[in-house]
Design a protein around this motif. Structure first.
Motif, PDB file in Angstrom:
ATOM      1  N   UNK A   1       4.573   8.098  -1.777  1.00 39.23           N
ATOM      2  CA  UNK A   1       4.065   6.627  -1.765  1.00 39.23           C
ATOM      3  C   UNK A   1       5.215   5.783  -1.558  1.00 39.23           C
TER       4      UNK A   1
ATOM      5  N   UNK B   1       7.525   6.186   1.417  1.00 41.69           N
ATOM      6  CA  UNK B   1       7.142   5.778   2.601  1.00 41.69           C
ATOM      7  C   UNK B   1       7.374   4.238   2.815  1.00 41.69           C
TER       8      UNK B   1
ATOM      9  N   UNK C   1       7.355   0.293   1.321  1.00 40.49           N
ATOM     10  CA  UNK C   1       6.549  -0.788   0.446  1.00 40.49           C
ATOM     11  C   UNK C   1       5.111  -0.693   1.244  1.00 40.49           C
ATOM     12  N   UNK C   2       4.077  -1.029   0.557  1.00 38.00           N
ATOM     13  CA  UNK C   2       3.144  -1.445   1.417  1.00 38.00           C
ATOM     14  C   UNK C   2       2.501  -2.793   0.972  1.00 38.00           C
ATOM     15  N   UNK C   3       3.204  -3.535   0.118  1.00 44.80           N
ATOM     16  CA  UNK C   3       2.769  -4.788  -0.136  1.00 44.80           C
ATOM     17  C   UNK C   3       4.058  -5.398  -0.227  1.00 44.80           C
TER      18      UNK C   3
ATOM     19  N   UNK D   1       1.184 -10.820  -4.385  1.00 45.52           N
ATOM     20  CA  UNK D   1       1.504  -9.669  -3.585  1.00 45.52           C
ATOM     21  C   UNK D   1       0.579  -9.902  -2.402  1.00 45.52           C
ATOM     22  N   UNK D   2       0.887  -9.265  -1.244  1.00 44.58           N
ATOM     23  CA  UNK D   2       0.169  -9.566  -0.005  1.00 44.58           C
ATOM     24  C   UNK D   2       0.570  -8.451   0.854  1.00 44.58           C
ATOM     25  N   UNK D   3      -0.292  -8.329   1.740  1.00 44.72           N
ATOM     26  CA  UNK D   3       0.023  -7.380   2.955  1.00 44.72           C
ATOM     27  C   UNK D   3       0.152  -8.023   4.589  1.00 44.72           C
ATOM     28  N   UNK D   4      -0.102  -9.480   4.022  1.00 43.84           N
ATOM     29  CA  UNK D   4      -0.055 -10.110   5.399  1.00 43.84           C
ATOM     30  C   UNK D   4       0.126 -11.542   5.100  1.00 43.84           C
TER      31      UNK D   4
ATOM     32  N   UNK E   1      11.498  -5.636   4.658  1.00 45.06           N
ATOM     33  CA  UNK E   1      11.105  -4.184   4.997  1.00 45.06           C
ATOM     34  C   UNK E   1       9.910  -4.132   5.628  1.00 45.06           C
ATOM     35  N   UNK E   2       8.863  -5.020   5.523  1.00 46.76           N
ATOM     36  CA  UNK E   2       7.488  -5.021   6.200  1.00 46.76           C
ATOM     37  C   UNK E   2       7.949  -5.607   7.683  1.00 46.76           C
TER      38      UNK E   2
ATOM     39  N   UNK F   1       8.703  -9.033   8.070  1.00 47.98           N
ATOM     40  CA  UNK F   1       8.707 -10.358   8.426  1.00 47.98           C
ATOM     41  C   UNK F   1       9.797 -10.979   7.850  1.00 47.98           C
TER      42      UNK F   1
END
Lengths: 214, 1621
Positions: A1, A4, A6-8, A75-78, A190-191, A193
């Motif tokens: 995980x 892969x 970060x997811x947030x 924390x956020x995903x968006x 990394x995401x 943004x």
């Protein structure tokens, strides 16, 4: 995980509700809370707070200083629904009733950075937000609300952070509140943004009205 | 009185200055004073005084004494100053003069003084005289002594007004005592100055001024004007007061002493004063005041620039806004000083300004005062619509906004090259001008020069190539090139010669015409045109010129020679070959001849003929060699003809308009009349676009030079592609008509020509008009001649040139407003030649670089031709620069750039889809939180439910619903719900002020009064009342925030245990009831049973367990059948999906189960021996009953407070109701009247939630508008009287329409089956009907239709849906009752726990019954346990009655609706019942329910429930006792038949008989069937499965009794059995 990626992403905000300018009022306290979108979740810190009552300074500035700290992590995903801080200021009226003295909201700064106090006193994330209160619907209402100390209020202070339904209201300006933010983000880049490189010397935010303490 | 004396007197008057009024009324006093004075003065003045007195009297009225002899005045003034210089007396001056101007005051004072002084003068006459010539320096001393008497007099006069006579005296004495040396005169000392300010002067405005003046001026130049006379006086006055102060002994001293004291302590400084000039100076430094003068032009323009007036150049300049000249100047000056750049000024040296935006006329139509006028103005006319058919080629695409294209036509002017009014001179002038233009054009092109240069270049090239050293190329190519060059040289030379010749002839013609003109002018002795031709001679260097000339000629000659030589060579070749031929031929001929000679005689004739027709027997002539001289001669001749001779100066003609035109009075009559005629003519142009006139220019008079200046720009808003643009030239002569002179066709501009880039073009026109005129004008189309003899006639037609430019306008952002290229029809052009670029590839082709380049290549354009240079440049750039011009047009051509992902890919993205669905508020995703960042983290199953729902929209799903009918109903409900939801989603985003802002309402009097009353209230009352809590909007809540508070207070009449009446009556040890243990012996069930229990023995140990959302709380165990717990239980509340929005909360379907259990302790001790040492008991709990309250009720009611009937199963094995006990216990005897157990509860939520507002939406209606208005009125009236009482007049039906409520009530037949059950017992029938209705499942509207929207379905819809809330039940029940012949009404009111609800009221013979339609129970009007707590209105089939009684509790009101004082009826005499048709069906049709289906359902339910119970006991074995189950199954239909009454004993007996050796606890549950889930919940809430006795066995039986129309009554018998050992 973790491999892969970060997811947030995380957004840490700290700072303070520094001071206010309410030329007509004294002995005010303020409440703050955050409004954020569905993809956001607070992970640490206080999402809302209520400050002490402050009195006007005795000098010419007549500033109401709270220096009320803010410290929260989201924390956020968006990035959609980026947190907004909603401030509502209250204070006693002539009869001693606590009435609302102003609502205001501002987005938490997007770009990471800290409040720096250098020689020229430049604040990266210094926000001065105008505060307003809803107006009474009629003169008579105004009088009675004044008389009874039950001024019109928003059903929810968070209303001021949203655009929907505001067209039915009328507001009046009351004063200004100055906020300082330090923002740390994690994994945003990394995401994908990119909130941009921190601007080294620009003073962000609306320019404070003349006469405010800098 | 002699004049001198008079003068004297006047002078004195002048100097006697007072602050007093010349008041006649005071004369008495004055005279009195004077008399006194006189007495004193008599001593000194003696008899003179008498004379003077008289004179004074006489001269008193003398006017005009002001104009004085200045000489005398000057002389006398210094002497007089002393006496007059007293400080003004405060009291006197204050009254009269404060507001007067100084000058006026002076004058008045003078007058007053004069009149008074006159008398004194007489006395003083001797004194002043000698003093006249004294110098100012001496005056003080002089005054002190000499003027004493007069001063005294004056003083008294002054002080007349001050009413202080004594003071006068005192002053006199002061003066007398005053003999000290005076203060140096002229300058006031600091003390003086100080005194001046501190002394209590009257604050006169002029004093300070006087003082300043006094300061400014020295004594040397004091009195120059009348007004200034006072100054020194004041100064002296100050001196005087000083002296007085210094005196210190006078009575006045204390007054002045104050001043003195102040003087001692305060440092005194003269007040700062800046003179006006200084101030102005300073201001000048600080302030900038722009001057108003006009700024000279050179300042505003850049250096050495001439102002340029665009208007004069023919450009259009709008009218500038009018600004006053001074303002403009000020602005200009300011700009020039502040902003040195000249950016503010235009070329014409004026401030840049936009054209005046003010329209000259109002754009609003004028307001008409008369009404009829308005009508006529506003009258609309019908015009039949005409369909305008556009020819497609002109039509711009429909998508384009019409009129978005604009063509700018700039018509600058018009010049006539011929006009009928031309005089002969004009004709010549026009000719001359034309020639001159030609000349200019030629000169500009200078073709001759160009060709000459070219020639030179070619010659050089030839020279170069001839040079062998420099040509490494093969000889062949060189020769070829040389040959080519040579031929080119030849051609160029020829061209050059012609050009040169043309130039020369043109020049000659010009000169000739000019000569003609001159002679004409001389001849006619006047000049008509200002044209003047000047030939300028340009000197040339003779020698160089000659050399060049010669060289040129030589070169030419040599070339020609060469040419000739070549030619000669060629010819020689030709000649030689020809000669050869000829020789051969000759030979042959000779041979022939020889032959012929042999036969000459025979063929002589033929021979003769032969040579003639022979081919070319002619001997070729050898070509002559060219003669150089001849050639030279030729060349020179030609050169002389076409070229300037060497040394001859170059002639440059210059045409100017410098000549003067002979004025009219020196012209002959005919000419004058011609000029008059010209003046009368004016010209205008019409602009025709596609043969339609679109605008016209102003009519402008024809100038004497036959030029007309228009300078107008026409902006044509077009939307057709321009086919033709025409200008029509019209001429107006005087006031007669207009004639069309000519038409000018303008070319449609290229698409590249946009405004600003378009050059002015001149387009010629001519007309074939024939005009003869009777004056000097030559006319048009008429022959005339310049010669006297009329020879050499000319016929000229009217012609001219229009200078104009046509271009496309550019839009705001620089986009030319040109119709798209595709609109143009290019086809017709293709037929034209391809020589011309435009005609071959079309105008549009010009923008297509590739085409253009191709064309250029094909037509072999000369790249060196300067004419082609720009074109070639363009082509070069375009072809090399790879500029790709797409052949299509795209609105957002950059969109592609921003599409970072293709649409398909975007749609494939799960995340994007999720985001979209969430933003659309699709229910499944509305509250989806934290949508993952990556697609891969989103599971496909997220969408499964949603997709399935979408798919299943029309597919009926039977899996979840056991019974197919329910499934269809559920589907239907779902659809209705969706449509309603969609409707409300829109309404949800519509906000009212109240949604956002909490605002106190304006209190009315009663509230205000109440508040005032409250002020006097105790702060902490002894009996506090519940206060309303602050409501919280539900949106910002999260899990755990909301709690459900259940306050369980007490219960009444709980069933008590009954000893098991088994066959084996003896109590076994193990099965002994714990409580019974203490009893001496178990007894059978008997009324005396209670006697068996000793005091305080517990019959039942009940506790309450509240379960909500699977959370269970229970109270402590109380004892006895009437326990009191008084406990508060707190249950958390979780909203579905964590969505705490109002709509979500409204649709929470969960129920709160309040179960009452009996706690039973069983002794589990195996061994009797241990009994002494320990107690081993097992706690069992037996379900006694429950109360079920839907969450929605709590949500909307906010609190539920009341006593509820416990739903106790009809059979409760082991328990019985001990009525006697209750009575004995002394509880309220009234309660014992009704059977059943009750529990008192208080339920609320913490925090209190704001229930959703009902949807504010006005539904459309088919009701009569009048009726609707009446309903609104009725409701408003009712709400005014009793705001809390429910008043319902209109409701919304399922299709969303407003329907009047009485339409729902109509007798409807109940199922026949029910009617036939008890044919003789109407009461039983009614109960059965009510039971049937209650069996229809209850489903609140808020649950089924999100949002607080109460939809009423008709009874048939209700029966079809098999779901509905109170209203539907009530309506159906009411309709059944009506059909049964009862008098029945719908009761709208409040009940517990439902809140606002609908009940049914029936009138039996003598009393009223209130029916709860949902439970089927009925209550008498006076039943205290009736859940209906208030009655708002009654609704019958034909009327509505609103309760206007004081009370609304059904116990206290009268239900007699006929009494208008108690019930306000909707339809009354004023509004009679209109006979509204019902919305209900005529008749209800009942299908018999399929029994087999019911049986099947029954089996399935049983199976499922059994499985569930096993699931709930995961750790234990669940055994099913089949025997018991079958027994129960047999028993359940009995229960149904008897409706759960009076079967208990039989049942018990039977059970005992069969299951004697089991301890049995169980109960039947009865429910209407709607879905499986409520059944499961109900079974779960009983807690039967919780028994964990190892050897427990279960029994479960389900029975479904089908009623018509698929109404199913479900009985579930659950029991647990424990085998007795």
């Amino acid at each position: 995980m973790a491999a892969a990626g970060p997811s947030v992403f995380l957004l840490m905000v700290n700072g303070q509700v520094e001071s206010a300018q309410f030329p007509e009022y004294d002995d005010l306290y303020c409440k703050y809370c955050f409004v954020y979108g569905q993809d956001w979740a607070p992970t640490a810190g206080l999402e809302e707070g209520i400050s002490q009552i402050t009195s006007k300074s005795q000098d010419v500035r007549q500033a109401l200083v709270w220096n009320f700290p803010i410290d929260v992590t989201f924390k956020s995903t968006n990035p959609y629904g980026w947190p907004q801080i909603v401030l509502s200021v209250y204070g006693p009226d002539v009869f001693g009733n606590d009435v609302v003295r102003g609502y205001g909201a501002v987005h938490v700064p997007f770009s990471p950075g800290r409040t720096s106090v250098c020689e020229n006193i430049c604040f990266r994330h210094k926000r001065t937000i105008p505060m307003f209160v809803p107006e009474s619907t009629s003169k008579l209402q105004k009088f009675t609300s004044w008389f009874m100390g039950r001024r019109p209020e928003y059903t929810d202070p968070k209303v001021v952070a949203q655009g929907e339904g505001r067209e039915v209201t009328r507001v009046r300006s009351q004063g200004f509140v100055t906020l300082l933010f330090n923002v740390v983000t994690k994994d945003m880049r990394k995401l994908g943004y990119d909130t941009g490189p921190p601007d080294t010397q620009g003073v962000l935010g609306p320019s404070p009205p003349p006469g405010l303490p800098r | 009185m002699n004049p001198k004396e008079e003068k004297m007197k006047i002078i004195t008057e002048e100097f006697i200055e007072n602050d007093e009024d010349a008041d006649v009324g005071r004369q008495k006093k004055t005279s009195k004073v004077q008399r006194q004075k006189r007495k004193k003065q008599l001593l000194t003045a003696g008899p003179q005084e008498m004379v003077s007195e008289k004179a004074h009297l006489g001269s008193r009225q003398e006017p005009g004494q002001q104009d004085l002899d200045t000489d005398t005045r000057l002389l006398s003034m210094p002497t007089r100053r002393g006496p007059r210089s007293l400080p003004p007396i405060p009291s006197a001056s204050r009254t009269g003069f404060a507001e007067f101007s100084m000058r006026e005051r002076m004058r008045e004072k003078l007058q007053a003084a004069r009149s008074k002084a006159e008398s004194a003068l007489l006395q003083e006459v001797p004194t002043p005289r000698p003093r006249r010539l004294r110098s100012p320096s001496e005056k003080e001393v002089e005054t002190e002594f000499g003027t004493e008497p007069s001063r005294e007099i004056q003083r008294t006069q002054q002080e007349d007004d001050s009413q202080s006579y004594s003071r006068v005296k005192f002053r006199d004495s002061v003066r007398k005592s005053k003999s000290k040396p005076p203060v140096p005169p002229g300058f006031p000392s600091a003390e003086e100055a100080y005194n001046f300010f501190t002394f209590n002067f009257d604050p006169e405005p002029e004093e300070s001024e006087e003082k300043t003046k006094a300061k400014n001026r020295d004594g040397a130049h004091q009195e120059e004007e009348e007004g200034e006379e006072e100054e020194p006086r004041v100064q002296e006055g100050v001196n005087k007061t000083d002296e007085e102060e210094l005196d210190g002994k006078d009575a006045m001293d204390f007054l002045l002493g104050l001043d003195r004291g102040a003087e001692d302590t305060v440092a005194v400084r003269p007040a700062d004063y800046e003179s006006v000039h200084v101030r102005l100076q300073m201001e000048k430094e600080l302030l900038f005041i722009p001057s108003r003068r006009t700024v000279p032009m050179y300042k505003k323009l850049p250096e050495n620039a001439q102002p340029r007036f665009l208007e004069d150049e023919g450009l259009y300049i709008g009218a500038r806004p009018e600004v006053p000249c001074t303002n403009q100047n000020i602005m200009e000056n300011r700009l020039l000083t502040q902003d040195p750049g000249r950016g503010w000024f235009g070329d014409d040296g004026r401030i840049l300004a936009l054209p005046n935006p003010i329209k000259p006329f109002p754009s609003r139509p004028p307001v008409l005062t008369q009404e009829q006028d308005i009508k006529t103005e506003l009258e609309t006319l019908y015009k039949k619509a005409v369909k305008y058919v556009y020819s497609s080629q002109h039509m711009i695409g429909y998508g384009d906004p019409p009129g978005s294209f604009q063509l700018d036509i700039d018509i600058s002017g018009l010049i006539f090259t011929h006009h009928p009014c031309f005089s002969r001179e004009h004709v010549l002038a026009a000719k001359l001008a034309q020639l001159y233009d030609q000349y200019l054009a030629r000169r500009q092109r200078n073709k001759a020069k160009f060709l000459t240069d070219k020639l030179h270049a070619l010659r050089n090239a030839v020279q170069m190539s001839l040079n062998p050293a420099k040509t490494p190329k093969s000889l062949n190519t060189t020769r070829k090139a040389i040959n080519e060059y040579k031929s080119e040289i030849r051609q160029t030379r020829k061209l050059r010669d012609t050009e040169q010749e043309k130039d020369r002839t043109l020049l000659k013609t010009i000169i000739k015409v000019w000569k003609e003109m001159k002679s004409l002018r001389e001849f006619q002795r006047f000049t008509n045109t200002p044209l003047k031709l000047v030939l300028r001679k340009e000197k040339v260097d003779q020698k160089a010129d000659e050399e060049a000339y010669e060289a040129e000629i030589q070169a030419e000659i040599s070339e020609l020679l060469e040419e000739h030589r070549e030619e000669y060579d060629q010819r020689m070749d030709g000649y030689r070959s020809a000669h050869q031929q000829w020789k051969a031929w000759k030979k042959a001929q000779r041979a022939k001849k020889k032959r012929k000679k042999q036969a000459v005689e025979e063929h002589s004739n033929e021979e003769m003929e032969e040579p003639y027709p022979g081919e070319d027997p002619v001997k070729p002539v050898p070509p002559e060699p060219t003669d150089r001289a001849v050639i030279e001669r030729q060349v020179r001749e030609r050169a002389a003809q076409s070229r300037r001779r060497p040394g001859e100066p170059m002639l440059v003609p210059e045409l100017s308009l410098a000549g003067s035109v002979t004025p009219n009075d020196q012209c002959p009559r005919v000419e004058v009349s011609r000029r008059e005629d010209v003046k009368r003519r004016s010209v205008y142009l019409k602009v025709l676009f596609n043969d339609k006139e679109v605008s016209r220019t102003d009519s402008r008079p024809l100038g004497a030079d036959f030029r007309v200046h228009f300078g107008q720009i026409f902006n044509l808003q077009i939307f057709n592609w321009p086919e033709s643009l025409t200008l029509q030239v019209y001429e107006t002569v005087g006031h007669s008509g207009t004639t069309l002179l000519a038409e000018v066709f303008l070319p449609v501009p290229e698409t590249t020509i946009v405004t600003g880039r378009a050059p002015l073009e001149e387009i010629e026109f001519s007309s074939n008009q024939h005009v003869t005129l009777d004056h000097e004008g030559v006319g048009s189309g008429v022959p005339f001649s310049f010669e006297a003899d009329g020879s050499n006639q000319l016929i000229l037609m009217t012609s001219g040139k229009v200078s104009n430019s046509v271009s496309w306008a550019t839009g705001e952002n620089g986009i030319p407003l040109i119709p798209p290229l595709s609109q143009q029809n290019i086809g017709f052009r293709s037929a034209l030649k391809r020589a011309d670029a435009i005609s071959s590839i079309g105008t549009s082709g010009l923008t297509d670089m590739k085409k253009l380049a191709k064309w250029a290549a094909e037509s072999k354009l000369d790249p060196n031709d300067p004419n082609n240079a720009p074109l070639m440049q363009l082509i070069l750039v375009a072809t090399s620069g790879e500029s790709y011009v797409p052949d299509f047009f795209r609105l957002e051509q950059l969109q592609q750039e921003f599409n970072f992902v293709s649409d398909e890919e975007l749609n494939r993205s799960r995340r994007f889809r999720l985001l979209c669905l969430r933003s659309q508020e699709v229910p499944e995703f509305r509250n989806y939180k934290q949508i993952p960042v990556y697609d891969r983290e989103i599971m496909e199953k997220v969408f499964q439910d949603y997709e399935k729902r979408l798919q299943d929209r029309n597919v009926i799903e039977t899996k979840d619903h056991i019974d197919t009918h329910r499934a269809t109903v559920a589907k239907y409900l779902q659809q209705v719900r969706e449509s309603v939801i969609n409707r409300f989603l829109i309404a949800k985003h519509h906000f009212l002020l109240a949604d956002l802002i909490v605002e106190e309402e304006v209190p009315n009097i009663s509230i205000l009064g109440l508040r005032l009353f409250k002020l006097a209230e105790q702060k902490r009352p002894l009996r506090p009342r519940r206060k309303g809590r602050k409501k919280v909007t539900a949106q910002n809540l999260s899990d755990g925030d909301i709690k459900l508070l259940v306050n369980i207070i007490r219960a009444y009449d709980i069933p008590v245990r009954k000893p098991t009446a088994s066959k084996f009556q003896q109590p076994s040890r193990s099965s002994r009831n714990f409580s019974e243990k203490h009893a001496a012996s178990p007894t059978t069930h008997s009324p005396t049973h209670s006697a068996d229990y000793p005091l305080g023995q517990v019959l039942v140990r009940p506790f309450v367990e509240v379960s909500f959302q699977r959370t269970i709380c229970h109270t402590t165990t109380a004892e006895g059948p009437n326990p009191s717990w008084n406990e508060e239980l707190e249950l958390p509340f979780r909203a579905p999906n964590g969505d705490y929005s109002t709509t979500s909360l409204q649709s929470v379907k969960d129920d709160v189960f309040i179960n009452i259990f009996d706690e039973v302790l069983y002794d589990v001790l195996e061994d009797d021996r241990e009994r002494g040492s320990g107690i081993h008991t097992r706690i069992e709990r037996h379900w006694l009953g429950c109360v079920k309250i839907p969450f929605s009720t709590i949500y909307f009611q906010a609190k539920i407070d009341g006593t509820f009937k416990i739903d106790i199963p009809p059979v409760l094995l082991g328990y019985s109701k001990e009525r006697s006990v209750i009575v004995e216990r002394g509880f309220d005897s009234v309660r014992s009247l009704s059977e059943g157990s009750y529990i008192t509860l208080f339920i609320t939520m913490e925090p209190q939630l704001v229930p959703g507002e009902s949807v504010r939406e006005k539904f459309d209606s088919q009701e009569d508008e009048k009726l609707l208005q009446a309903t609104e009125k009725f409701q408003a009236e009712c709400a005014l009287k009793f705001p809390n009482r429910q008043c319902l007049t209109t409701v919304i039906d399922l299709s969303g329409k407003t329907v009047f409520i009485t339409r729902y009530l109509k007798p409807l037949n109940p199922p026949q089956e029910l009617l036939s059950a008890y044919p003789n017992n109407p009461q039983a029938t009614a109960e059965l009907v009510a039971r049937y209705v209650s069996l229809i499942p209850f489903l609140p509207d808020t649950v089924s239709f999100a949002g607080l929207c109460d939809l009423w379905s008709t009874s048939d819809q209700f029966l079809d849906l098999l779901a509905g809330d109170e209203e539907e039940h009530a309506v159906l029940l009411c309709n059944y009752f009506l059909s049964l012949g009862k008098k029945a009404w719908l009761v709208m009111g409040n009940a517990i726990p439902e809140g606002p609800t609908a009940y049914v009221l029936t009138r039996e013979q003598s009393h009223y019954l209130i029916w709860n339609p949902c439970s089927g129970h009925f209550y008498g009007q006076f039943d205290t346990f009736c859940p209906l707590k208030s009655v708002g209105c009654l609704i019958g089939p034909d009327n509505i009655w609103f309760n206007i009684q004081r009370y609304d509790s059904p116990l206290r009101i009268n239900f007699d609706v006929t009494k208008p004082k108690l019930w306000k009826s909707f339809f009354s005499r004023s509004l009679p019942y209109p006979g509204l048709s019902s919305v209900q069906p005529e008749e209800l049709v009942y299908q018999r329910t399929d029994k087999t289906a019911a049986a099947e359902l029954q089996d399935r339910i049983e199976k499922i429930l059994k499985e569930k119970i096993m699931d709930w006991r995961p750790r234990h074995l669940t055994r099913w006792n089949r025997y018991c189950t079958s027994t129960l199954r047999h028993f359940l239909p009995l229960l149904e038949r008897s409706q759960g009454e009076d079967v208990e004993d039989n049942h018990r007996a039977e059970l005992l008989k069969q299951l004697g050796d089991y301890r049995f606890s169980g109960f039947p549950l009865h429910m209407p069937y709607s879905e499986l889930k409520p059944l499961i919940e109900a079974v779960y809430s009983t807690g039967v499965h919780n028994i964990d006795v190892p050897n427990v066995e279960f029994a479960l039986a389900v029975y479904i009794h089908p009623y018509p129309k698929n109404v199913l009554s479900v009985w579930i018998y659950v029991a647990s059995l424990i085998r007795n050992r």
